[in-house]
Design a protein around this motif. Structure first.
Motif, PDB file in Angstrom:
ATOM      1  N   SER A  20       0.841  -1.187   0.000  1.00 38.95           N
ATOM      2  CA  SER A  20       0.000   0.000   0.000  1.00 38.95           C
ATOM      3  C   SER A  20       0.879   1.241   0.000  1.00 38.95           C
ATOM      4  N   LEU A  28      -4.006  11.997  -5.223  1.00 36.47           N
ATOM      5  CA  LEU A  28      -3.304  11.296  -6.296  1.00 36.47           C
ATOM      6  C   LEU A  28      -4.009  11.414  -7.639  1.00 36.47           C
ATOM      7  N   LYS A  71      -5.878   1.627  -7.434  1.00 33.85           N
ATOM      8  CA  LYS A  71      -5.923   2.777  -6.542  1.00 33.85           C
ATOM      9  C   LYS A  71      -7.331   2.923  -6.017  1.00 33.85           C
ATOM     10  N   ASP A  72      -7.470   3.511  -4.848  1.00 31.90           N
ATOM     11  CA  ASP A  72      -8.801   3.636  -4.270  1.00 31.90           C
ATOM     12  C   ASP A  72      -9.506   4.854  -4.862  1.00 31.90           C
ATOM     13  N   THR A  77      -4.820   6.308  -1.926  1.00 30.76           N
ATOM     14  CA  THR A  77      -4.044   5.098  -1.707  1.00 30.76           C
ATOM     15  C   THR A  77      -3.836   4.319  -2.995  1.00 30.76           C
ATOM     16  N   LEU A  78      -2.620   3.871  -3.172  1.00 34.58           N
ATOM     17  CA  LEU A  78      -2.225   3.024  -4.295  1.00 34.58           C
ATOM     18  C   LEU A  78      -1.879   1.650  -3.743  1.00 34.58           C
ATOM     19  N   TYR A  79      -2.262   0.616  -4.475  1.00 29.75           N
ATOM     20  CA  TYR A  79      -1.991  -0.741  -4.030  1.00 29.75           C
ATOM     21  C   TYR A  79      -1.205  -1.509  -5.098  1.00 29.75           C
ATOM     22  N   CYS A  95       6.876   3.638  -4.053  1.00 28.92           N
ATOM     23  CA  CYS A  95       5.794   4.216  -4.832  1.00 28.92           C
ATOM     24  C   CYS A  95       6.224   5.601  -5.322  1.00 28.92           C
TER      25      CYS A  95
END
Length: 130
Positions: A20, A28, A71-72, A77-79, A95
């Motif tokens: 994460s 973002l 991403k959410d 948040t990036l996953y 990241c």
């Protein structure tokens, strides 16, 4: 502005991890966002990135079919879901965010090296044992 990466750890080959990257002081949405990694003694390499305009994901050949970047919807948040991990995936994962997608996928076009990026997160260690 800070990008905080987490989720790394030690896993056996064939296992999975989910990384994460949480952004603070920055949304973002306007940025292309992605993951890089750097193994000991090797150059930093791009792993996967998402376009800010159309949400299309891009992957290095070495991780296609095994890693998934998302991403959410909140834009914070990036996953990176990593499955079927291999020992050669062992590296510090970072990241990154940049206004230009081309900056993040530069190596995917066959170029060497990493271009200057607007924002880097601190790394999270991923170790895959054989």
């Amino acid at each position: 502005v800070q990008l905080q990466a987490s989720g790394g750890g030690l896993v056996q080959a064939g296992g999975s991890l989910r990384l994460s990257c949480v952004a603070s002081g920055l949304r973002l949405d306007p940025y292309a966002i992605g993951w890089f990694r750097q193994a000991p003694g090797k150059e930093r390499e791009g792993v996967s990135s998402i376009s800010s305009s159309d949400g299309v994901a891009y992957y290095a050949d070495s991780v296609k079919g095994r890693f998934t970047v998302t991403k959410d919807t909140a834009g914070r948040t990036l996953y990176l879901q990593m499955n079927s991990l291999k020992p050669e995936d062992t590296a510090i994962y970072y990241c990154a965010a940049d206004r230009l997608l081309q900056t993040l996928i530069y190596q995917f076009d066959g170029h060497r090296g990493v271009l200057p990026v607007d924002y880097w997160g601190q790394g999270t260690q991923v170790t895959v044992s054989s």
